[in-house]
Scaffold this active site. Structure first.
Site, mmCIF file in Angstrom:
data_model
loop_
_atom_site.group_PDB
_atom_site.id
_atom_site.type_symbol
_atom_site.label_atom_id
_atom_site.label_comp_id
_atom_site.label_asym_id
_atom_site.label_seq_id
_atom_site.Cartn_x
_atom_site.Cartn_y
_atom_site.Cartn_z
ATOM 1 N N HIS A 127 -63.082 -12.381 12.725
ATOM 2 C CA HIS A 127 -63.380 -13.619 13.431
ATOM 3 C C HIS A 127 -63.456 -14.777 12.444
ATOM 4 O O HIS A 127 -62.842 -15.814 12.649
ATOM 5 C CB HIS A 127 -64.686 -13.501 14.212
ATOM 6 C CG HIS A 127 -64.964 -14.675 15.102
ATOM 7 N ND1 HIS A 127 -65.954 -14.675 16.060
ATOM 8 C CD2 HIS A 127 -64.394 -15.912 15.171
ATOM 9 C CE1 HIS A 127 -65.972 -15.850 16.678
ATOM 10 N NE2 HIS A 127 -65.043 -16.626 16.153
ATOM 11 N N GLU A 140 -61.144 -21.990 12.453
ATOM 12 C CA GLU A 140 -61.938 -21.383 11.388
ATOM 13 C C GLU A 140 -61.826 -22.176 10.092
ATOM 14 O O GLU A 140 -62.818 -22.352 9.379
ATOM 15 C CB GLU A 140 -61.512 -19.921 11.174
ATOM 16 C CG GLU A 140 -61.829 -19.009 12.345
ATOM 17 C CD GLU A 140 -63.302 -18.994 12.700
ATOM 18 O OE1 GLU A 140 -64.140 -18.836 11.795
ATOM 19 O OE2 GLU A 140 -63.626 -19.147 13.903
ATOM 20 N N HIS A 158 -65.172 -24.028 9.154
ATOM 21 C CA HIS A 158 -65.868 -23.237 8.137
ATOM 22 C C HIS A 158 -65.182 -23.275 6.770
ATOM 23 O O HIS A 158 -65.850 -23.355 5.741
ATOM 24 C CB HIS A 158 -65.990 -21.787 8.603
ATOM 25 C CG HIS A 158 -66.665 -21.632 9.923
ATOM 26 N ND1 HIS A 158 -68.009 -21.870 10.110
ATOM 27 C CD2 HIS A 158 -66.168 -21.266 11.144
ATOM 28 C CE1 HIS A 158 -68.320 -21.645 11.375
ATOM 29 N NE2 HIS A 158 -67.230 -21.284 12.026
#
Length: 269
Positions: free
Chosen positions: A67, A120, A124
């Site tokens: 993930h 992502e 992040h």
């Protein structure tokens, strides 16, 4: 005299602004959370939201996928979106795209092929990039592939006799013990809940900023199963379902068609 004071005020203001910008550009975090997801549960949740949804599954549908890698501060969330000008560029991950399509796959059919990776990285990766080993899209996503090979939940859970099943269920203690026996650290165990049942959804393991595996103790949004000090949001009074994926046809020719359409959509937006 007034011009002098105006000039001094201007200099001080500029220095304060520069200092503030520098602070904002250096995100602070304590750990990196490496999150693996169980595709069968992710697909179930996706279809629950809309019965017309389809899923794009890895070639081996009963395998854990990535993930994300999430920088996080203990006791709080984030940081996130640390550089909104550093947007995901698909060209940067071309050397590993084939691998990513299997191990870091976007399960949500009908969305862009690159939407998970873009999310992502933008949310992040741009924060993790303050660490030299993660300061590019290629490095960030390559580390995810490397960690999945070393810390695959398929192997870890199987070593504790915990395998996907249409009939068996497992306690959160059994799942946690299997992980801790293999890795020696506290993970975080995530479930999706439906009709009173908990379905194993994600397992998160944590690393220090020098990439040493460590306890996830202190990360937020996890309830602690006090008797065993287990980090989980699962229903600890009942066993957890670890389901097989049932609709295998979505993992065949439909996947290839989806990838082609998504690729065209990404570059024509």
């Amino acid at each position: 005299m007034e011009i002098k004071y105006v000039f001094i005020f201007f200099i001080v203001t500029c220095l304060h602004y520069a200092s503030t910008r520098k602070t904002q550009a250096t995100p602070e975090f304590d750990l990196l959370i490496f999150t693996q997801q169980w595709p069968a549960t992710a697909c179930k949740e996706w279809k629950k939201n809309d019965s017309t949804h389809t899923c794009v599954m890895p070639k081996n549908v009963d395998t854990w996928t990535i993930h994300g890698i999430w920088p996080t501060k203990l006791g709080t969330m984030g940081p996130a979106f640390c550089n909104r000008t550093w947007l995901f560029d698909p060209e940067k991950i071309r050397p590993i795209e084939i691998q990513l399509n299997q191990v870091w796959i976007n399960i949500f059919g009908g969305t862009s092929l690159y939407s998970l990776w873009a999310h992502e990285w933008n949310k992040h990766g741009t924060c993790a990039a303050v660490l030299e080993p993660l300061n590019s899209e290629l490095k960030y996503f390559s580390l995810g592939i490397d960690w999945l090979q070393k810390f695959s939940m398929n192997n870890i859970l199987q070593s504790g006799n915990i395998v996907p099943s249409s009939t068996n269920a497992y306690s959160v203690v059994e799942i946690n013990n299997a992980i801790k026996a293999k890795l020696g650290v506290d993970p975080a165990i995530e479930c999706k809940k439906e009709n009173g049942e908990s379905y194993l959804s994600e397992i998160r393991i944590c690393f220090t900023k020098d990439f040493k595996i460590t306890n996830c103790d202190g990360i937020v949004s996890r309830k602690v199963f006090d008797y065993h000090s287990i980090l989980t949001n699962c229903n600890t009074s009942k066993k957890i379902l670890y389901p097989h994926y049932k609709d295998s046809k979505e993992g065949s020719i439909y996947v290839q068609l989806y990838k082609l359409v998504s690729w065209v959509q990404w570059f024509t937006l």
